[in-house]
Motif scaffolding. Structure first.
Motif, PDB file in Angstrom:
ATOM      1  N   ARG A 140      30.546  15.688 -17.263  1.00 50.89           N
ATOM      2  CA  ARG A 140      30.306  16.809 -18.165  1.00 50.89           C
ATOM      3  C   ARG A 140      31.632  17.404 -18.643  1.00 50.89           C
ATOM      4  O   ARG A 140      32.629  17.374 -17.934  1.00 50.89           O
ATOM      5  CB  ARG A 140      29.483  17.893 -17.452  1.00 50.89           C
ATOM      6  CG  ARG A 140      28.095  17.435 -17.056  1.00 50.89           C
ATOM      7  CD  ARG A 140      27.392  18.481 -16.225  1.00 50.89           C
ATOM      8  NE  ARG A 140      28.101  18.757 -14.987  1.00 50.89           N
ATOM      9  CZ  ARG A 140      27.727  19.679 -14.099  1.00 50.89           C
ATOM     10  NH1 ARG A 140      26.652  20.405 -14.339  1.00 50.89           N
ATOM     11  NH2 ARG A 140      28.424  19.871 -13.007  1.00 50.89           N
ATOM     12  N   ASP A 141      31.613  17.943 -19.838  1.00 51.08           N
ATOM     13  CA  ASP A 141      32.820  18.563 -20.396  1.00 51.08           C
ATOM     14  C   ASP A 141      32.934  19.981 -19.848  1.00 51.08           C
ATOM     15  O   ASP A 141      32.653  20.965 -20.525  1.00 51.08           O
ATOM     16  CB  ASP A 141      32.743  18.573 -21.925  1.00 51.08           C
ATOM     17  CG  ASP A 141      34.017  19.132 -22.549  1.00 51.08           C
ATOM     18  OD1 ASP A 141      35.038  19.203 -21.835  1.00 51.08           O
ATOM     19  OD2 ASP A 141      33.985  19.509 -23.726  1.00 51.08           O
ATOM     20  N   ALA A 142      33.359  20.066 -18.610  1.00 49.54           N
ATOM     21  CA  ALA A 142      33.440  21.364 -17.925  1.00 49.54           C
ATOM     22  C   ALA A 142      34.533  21.280 -16.859  1.00 49.54           C
ATOM     23  O   ALA A 142      35.179  20.250 -16.686  1.00 49.54           O
ATOM     24  CB  ALA A 142      32.093  21.714 -17.294  1.00 49.54           C
ATOM     25  N   HIS A 143      34.735  22.376 -16.169  1.00 54.24           N
ATOM     26  CA  HIS A 143      35.690  22.450 -15.058  1.00 54.24           C
ATOM     27  C   HIS A 143      37.137  22.199 -15.502  1.00 54.24           C
ATOM     28  O   HIS A 143      37.919  21.582 -14.800  1.00 54.24           O
ATOM     29  CB  HIS A 143      35.307  21.470 -13.940  1.00 54.24           C
ATOM     30  CG  HIS A 143      33.880  21.544 -13.519  1.00 54.24           C
ATOM     31  ND1 HIS A 143      33.302  22.705 -13.070  1.00 54.24           N
ATOM     32  CD2 HIS A 143      32.904  20.607 -13.516  1.00 54.24           C
ATOM     33  CE1 HIS A 143      32.023  22.473 -12.789  1.00 54.24           C
ATOM     34  NE2 HIS A 143      31.755  21.220 -13.058  1.00 54.24           N
ATOM     35  N   HIS A 144      37.481  22.688 -16.705  1.00 53.70           N
ATOM     36  CA  HIS A 144      38.857  22.541 -17.173  1.00 53.70           C
ATOM     37  C   HIS A 144      39.836  23.294 -16.268  1.00 53.70           C
ATOM     38  O   HIS A 144      40.996  22.895 -16.151  1.00 53.70           O
ATOM     39  CB  HIS A 144      38.989  23.054 -18.613  1.00 53.70           C
ATOM     40  CG  HIS A 144      38.192  22.254 -19.595  1.00 53.70           C
ATOM     41  ND1 HIS A 144      38.679  21.116 -20.187  1.00 53.70           N
ATOM     42  CD2 HIS A 144      36.931  22.410 -20.083  1.00 53.70           C
ATOM     43  CE1 HIS A 144      37.783  20.607 -20.999  1.00 53.70           C
ATOM     44  NE2 HIS A 144      36.705  21.381 -20.962  1.00 53.70           N
ATOM     45  N   ASN A 145      39.375  24.359 -15.634  1.00 55.54           N
ATOM     46  CA  ASN A 145      40.249  25.149 -14.777  1.00 55.54           C
ATOM     47  C   ASN A 145      40.783  24.323 -13.608  1.00 55.54           C
ATOM     48  O   ASN A 145      41.911  24.514 -13.155  1.00 55.54           O
ATOM     49  CB  ASN A 145      39.489  26.372 -14.254  1.00 55.54           C
ATOM     50  CG  ASN A 145      40.377  27.286 -13.435  1.00 55.54           C
ATOM     51  OD1 ASN A 145      41.375  27.788 -13.933  1.00 55.54           O
ATOM     52  ND2 ASN A 145      40.027  27.493 -12.177  1.00 55.54           N
ATOM     53  N   PHE A 146      39.974  23.392 -13.133  1.00 54.48           N
ATOM     54  CA  PHE A 146      40.403  22.526 -12.027  1.00 54.48           C
ATOM     55  C   PHE A 146      41.687  21.788 -12.399  1.00 54.48           C
ATOM     56  O   PHE A 146      42.666  21.787 -11.654  1.00 54.48           O
ATOM     57  CB  PHE A 146      39.284  21.536 -11.700  1.00 54.48           C
ATOM     58  CG  PHE A 146      39.674  20.493 -10.683  1.00 54.48           C
ATOM     59  CD1 PHE A 146      39.654  20.785  -9.340  1.00 54.48           C
ATOM     60  CD2 PHE A 146      40.067  19.225 -11.080  1.00 54.48           C
ATOM     61  CE1 PHE A 146      40.013  19.831  -8.395  1.00 54.48           C
ATOM     62  CE2 PHE A 146      40.427  18.262 -10.162  1.00 54.48           C
ATOM     63  CZ  PHE A 146      40.401  18.562  -8.809  1.00 54.48           C
ATOM     64  N   TRP A 147      41.700  21.184 -13.571  1.00 56.49           N
ATOM     65  CA  TRP A 147      42.870  20.406 -13.978  1.00 56.49           C
ATOM     66  C   TRP A 147      44.034  21.306 -14.366  1.00 56.49           C
ATOM     67  O   TRP A 147      45.199  20.979 -14.115  1.00 56.49           O
ATOM     68  CB  TRP A 147      42.495  19.509 -15.160  1.00 56.49           C
ATOM     69  CG  TRP A 147      41.421  18.525 -14.824  1.00 56.49           C
ATOM     70  CD1 TRP A 147      40.113  18.566 -15.205  1.00 56.49           C
ATOM     71  CD2 TRP A 147      41.551  17.362 -14.000  1.00 56.49           C
ATOM     72  NE1 TRP A 147      39.413  17.508 -14.681  1.00 56.49           N
ATOM     73  CE2 TRP A 147      40.286  16.741 -13.937  1.00 56.49           C
ATOM     74  CE3 TRP A 147      42.614  16.782 -13.315  1.00 56.49           C
ATOM     75  CZ2 TRP A 147      40.060  15.577 -13.221  1.00 56.49           C
ATOM     76  CZ3 TRP A 147      42.390  15.611 -12.601  1.00 56.49           C
ATOM     77  CH2 TRP A 147      41.123  15.025 -12.555  1.00 56.49           C
ATOM     78  N   ASN A 148      43.755  22.459 -14.967  1.00 56.49           N
ATOM     79  CA  ASN A 148      44.834  23.349 -15.391  1.00 56.49           C
ATOM     80  C   ASN A 148      45.614  23.896 -14.206  1.00 56.49           C
ATOM     81  O   ASN A 148      46.838  23.997 -14.237  1.00 56.49           O
ATOM     82  CB  ASN A 148      44.273  24.499 -16.221  1.00 56.49           C
ATOM     83  CG  ASN A 148      43.749  24.040 -17.567  1.00 56.49           C
ATOM     84  OD1 ASN A 148      44.136  22.981 -18.052  1.00 56.49           O
ATOM     85  ND2 ASN A 148      42.865  24.814 -18.161  1.00 56.49           N
ATOM     86  N   VAL A 149      44.906  24.276 -13.148  1.00 51.57           N
ATOM     87  CA  VAL A 149      45.583  24.806 -11.966  1.00 51.57           C
ATOM     88  C   VAL A 149      46.443  23.740 -11.309  1.00 51.57           C
ATOM     89  O   VAL A 149      47.609  23.945 -10.990  1.00 51.57           O
ATOM     90  CB  VAL A 149      44.550  25.368 -10.958  1.00 51.57           C
ATOM     91  CG1 VAL A 149      45.209  25.660  -9.611  1.00 51.57           C
ATOM     92  CG2 VAL A 149      43.926  26.645 -11.509  1.00 51.57           C
TER      93      VAL A 149
END
Length: 514
Positions: A140-149
């Motif tokens: 799913r196109d979600a959880h961008h915060n995981f990769w940004n952190v």
């Protein structure tokens, strides 16, 4: 270690060196240099780049690689399309969930093959290393915060707290007695043909149904499929689908074929059908038509958790609305029946239907109510007065003589936040009465009303001066009752500009909408 100076204080900065696996060519002697606090991140990027240049070394290092380096290294390998490293990293992933969908801006078949091959490596391992923890592959196109952190583009450090906060939480059913891997995805099928990307995934997942569960929470069809949708959906867990949208013109026959799968969506919360039409081969075949109706309508009895129902241009509702709503066992929050033909018996049932007594949103736009007994509309609003927040009666052919019964019930709907009466045929006097009955509706934030009949000439064109004068009167009436927030009076289509004349709350002159 690298020593730097900041003012008079000596600051000790620690650099992660991948446990001695990467030659950084940094002198071990203390050196006094000026560095920014972000320098360790830059050095880590150089270390990752050095590692990715040696594919064999990178793969062999995964068993000893610190877990905090997995996300940024995976992201770099993904960007560089280093499929062999990606394959190995998927199998050795040290977190329970891999949210790879957030990285996929475009469908890349080679990347998909590498990721799924990595999942195969994990599935085939009988004695997995304890560090291999992957349970959920999330497309799913979600959880961008995981990769940004983890990439350092957001504030945060690589600590156990950050791990728990950024790792996506995924709830899914478990098959008893079987250890399975879960794949999460949402599908938006805009084309009538299946793309190579989805065809490959379907083939791959079909071969592994015993060790794999594929969960799709949101499913949208944006075209009439030239494939059998049931064959596509056989790889999914239908009970996990929570939102289904058919945003395309489907014929009755296709919908009836799809209906058995709809009945298996036990946890469906939102259902949208748009433009279901009658094919010619069904139009003249009464037996086939009735069979399709029964097949579709019966499935509603299986949707025990449905909360939001949107039906737009669904012709089969006429004289059958009671059959659809009677099958629903849980109360709806949203009911949008738009551009549909409803009989008086349909509206009569709607006004007393048990499934709608908790509605927060009612949209009957485009349903012609001219020939419906107006007391029915009053009873419907009375039943919803305690919960209704959005009411849309746009383009319903409402006229002055119907408003007398509607207005007392409307004035009791004290939870209303949005109302839309546009494209109805109401006089200046009737509109003033409507506004006067909104005195108790103090929570209204958006109001849309038709321009009064008096603003048009004999052939239906807008008289601009008359439009401005009438709307100004209506606005003054409203201001004398309560303090409005966002209000519009909208005319029928203007022949000159092909838009709509609009009088806004703060405007002294009308404007046009296209």
């Amino acid at each position: 270690m690298i020593y730097g100076k900041k003012g008079r204080q000596r600051v000790l900065l620690k650099v992660t060196c991948l446990k001695g696996l990467i030659p950084l060519n940094i002198s071990t002697a203390p050196v006094c240099v000026k560095v920014k606090m972000s320098s360790p991140l830059t050095l880590q990027m150089l270390a990752r780049s050095s590692l990715l240049k040696n594919e064999a070394l990178a793969i062999s290092a995964l068993n000893t690689l610190p877990m905090e380096l997995f996300p940024p290294l995976f992201k770099d390998a993904f960007k560089g399309k280093q499929t062999n490293i990606l394959r190995a990293m998927v199998a050795a992933w040290p977190f329970t969930c891999l949210p790879v969908g957030a990285l996929m801006k475009f469908h890349d078949l080679k990347i998909l093959e590498a990721v799924l091959d990595g999942l195969d490596l994990l599935i085939q391992q009988k004695d997995r290393p304890k560090s291999w923890k992957l349970e959920v592959l999330d497309f799913r196109d979600a959880h961008h915060n995981f990769w940004n952190v983890w990439a350092g583009t957001e504030d945060g450090v690589c600590s156990p707290d950050v791990i728990s906060e950024t790792q996506p939480v995924v709830h899914h059913p478990e098959r008893k007695g079987k250890e399975v891997v879960t794949v999460m995805m949402n599908l938006s099928l805009k084309s009538m043909h299946l793309c190579k990307y989805l065809k490959y995934f379907h083939w791959w997942a079909k071969q592994r149904k015993d060790v794999l569960q594929v969960i799709c929470e949101k499913l949208e069809f944006g075209a009439l499929p030239d494939y059998n949708p049931l064959e596509l959906l056989e790889i999914f867990e239908p009970s996990c689908i929570q939102e289904l949208e058919v945003n395309a013109r489907w014929d009755l026959r296709t919908l009836s074929i799809f209906a058995p799968c709809l009945g298996q969506m036990k946890n469906l919360q939102k259902l949208l059908f748009k433009e279901i039409f009658m094919p010619l081969n069904c139009f003249w075949n009464q037996e086939m038509k009735q069979q399709c109706f029964r097949q579709i309508i019966f499935q509603f009895s299986q949707l025990n958790k449905l909360q939001h129902l949107y039906l737009n241009r669904v012709f089969l509702l006429n004289a059958r609305l009671d059959q659809v709503l009677r099958n629903l066992h849980s109360p709806l929050q949203t009911l949008a029946i738009t551009r549909c033909a409803l009989s008086e018996s349909d509206m009569s049932y709607l006004s007393q239907c048990p499934s709608i007594h908790h509605l927060t949103r009612l949209d009957l736009s485009g349903v012609y109510l001219l020939n419906v007994s107006h007391p029915i509309l009053g009873r419907l609003l009375e039943r919803l007065s305690a919960t209704l927040q959005t009411l849309k009666l746009k383009d319903c052919m409402l006229m002055d003589f119907q408003m007398g019964v509607i207005l007392p019930a409307l004035s009791q709907c004290c939870q209303l936040v949005e109302v839309n009466f546009m494209k109805n045929f109401l006089s200046l006097t009737s509109l003033k009465k409507l506004l006067q009955h909104t005195a108790n509706l103090t929570q209204l934030t958006l109001e849309m009303y038709p321009a009064p009949d008096e603003v048009y000439d004999d052939i239906g064109d807008v008289l601009p001066d008359r439009f401005a004068q009438c709307c100004s009167e209506l606005m003054e009436t409203l201001r004398g009752i309560r303090q409005p927030k966002e209000v519009y009076f909208v005319s029928k289509k203007c022949l000159d500009c092909q838009g709509f004349c609009v009088y806004e709350l703060e405007a002294s002159l009308c404007s046009c909408w296209e």
